[in-house]
Design an enzyme around this catalytic site. Structure first.
Site, short mmCIF file in Angstrom:
data_model
loop_
_atom_site.label_atom_id
_atom_site.label_comp_id
_atom_site.label_asym_id
_atom_site.label_seq_id
_atom_site.Cartn_x
_atom_site.Cartn_y
_atom_site.Cartn_z
N HIS A 26 1.00 -1.60 -0.11
CA HIS A 26 -0.14 0.17 0.46
C HIS A 26 1.02 0.96 -0.06
CE1 HIS A 26 -3.86 -2.08 1.60
NE2 HIS A 26 -3.50 -2.83 0.42
N GLY A 75 -1.49 -10.06 12.28
CA GLY A 75 -2.60 -8.21 12.90
C GLY A 75 -3.62 -7.37 11.39
N THR A 76 -3.56 -8.56 10.89
CA THR A 76 -5.05 -7.73 9.43
C THR A 76 -6.54 -8.53 9.36
OG1 THR A 76 -4.47 -7.86 7.31
CG2 THR A 76 -3.55 -9.51 7.54
#
Ligand code: OAD
Length: 245
Positions: free
Chosen positions: A119, A187-188
């Site tokens: 990203h 952690g997503t």
């Protein structure tokens, strides 16, 4: 954390590992995640109102200011034990690819080498018209800073909703996910595509899929192993359990 012995044995002999990380990995560095209902970054706005090409056309200053605020928050942030544990893993695994949705740059800061920032990176700024990267800019100006070359509005070098991911980065991420023996989703929330599809690509190609997250996610029912808790605690424990260091 009690890790199953068969999982530890498999990981110690793995030579190809791909990792996908999200905002949860940076939570213990003091950075907010996106979807926490109370304090998450999107709590008071719709994501499309702050992070989309349409939002930037409609209200460039609002979008610019939001990223300037996040850049400021990130400036003081330091990697946490989860980031450092991933650096240690990379040293021990011959083919190691760290795919991140995070734009905070903390994986590289910690020392991770093979990082794909899917990203983008919030510390980089480029012209929205001609694409030239800016070396310096004024975050406090009245209006959005302009490009020195063409006068176009500057924008953060991140991927917005509705924009395509960088082709090379995505291709490398898909290849790493397809060819790895172990795939970690850490952690997503696993809800934003195409990053979320990487776990499925790994699984379809016979990889063992592992989740580390503070809580169950839509991915949880499909994974081989799920460890729920803070990545800044679980990852160092895992490195100690597998490599005794
Ligand atoms: P989210 O905020 O959607 O999800 C964060 C996840 O981390 C949640 O599943 C939490 O349960 C988990 N979590 C929180 N604290 C944790 C901790 N200490 N240890 C382990 N897990 C923890 O963030 P992302 O999945 O990264 O895209 O969001 C993906 C993308 O959606 C972002 O890159 C952003 C956003 O919209 C763009 O800006 C294009």
């Amino acid at each position: 954390m009690d890790f199953p012995q068969n999982f530890l044995r498999f990981l110690v002999s793995a030579s190809r590992v791909a990792i996908l990380t999200g905002a949860g990995v940076s939570q213990e560095s003091g950075l907010k995640t996106f979807r926490d209902a109370q304090t998450g970054l999107w709590a008071q706005y719709k994501p499309e109102d702050l992070a989309s090409p349409e939002a930037f056309v409609r209200d460039p200053k609002l979008v610019w200011d939001w990223y300037a605020w996040r850049r400021e928050a990130i400036k003081g942030a330091r990697p946490n034990p989860g980031h450092y544990a991933l650096v240690e893993m990379e040293k021990r695994i011959p083919e190691f690819t760290l795919i991140t949705q995070n734009v905070d740059g903390l994986h590289r800061f910690a020392g991770s080498q093979n990082v794909l920032e899917l990203h983008g990176n919030i510390q980089k700024v480029r012209c929205s018209q001609c694409g030239t990267f800016a070396e310096t800019w004024d975050d406090d100006s009245e209006s959005v800073p302009a490009c020195e070359i063409c006068g176009g509005a500057l924008r953060p070098d991140v991927v917005w909703f509705g924009e395509s991911l960088p082709r090379d980065g995505l291709e490398s991420a898909v290849n790493a996910s397809r060819s790895c023996q172990v795939f970690f989703s850490i952690g997503t929330s696993g809800v934003v595509q195409p990053a979320a599809a990487l776990a499925h690509a790994a699984r379809n190609n016979g990889s063992v899929v592992v989740e580390i997250n503070a809580e169950p996610t839509p991915l949880t029912p499909t994974v081989d192993f799920a460890f729920h808790g803070k990545s800044g605690v679980i990852l160092p424990e895992l490195v100690r359990a597998v490599w005794n260091s």
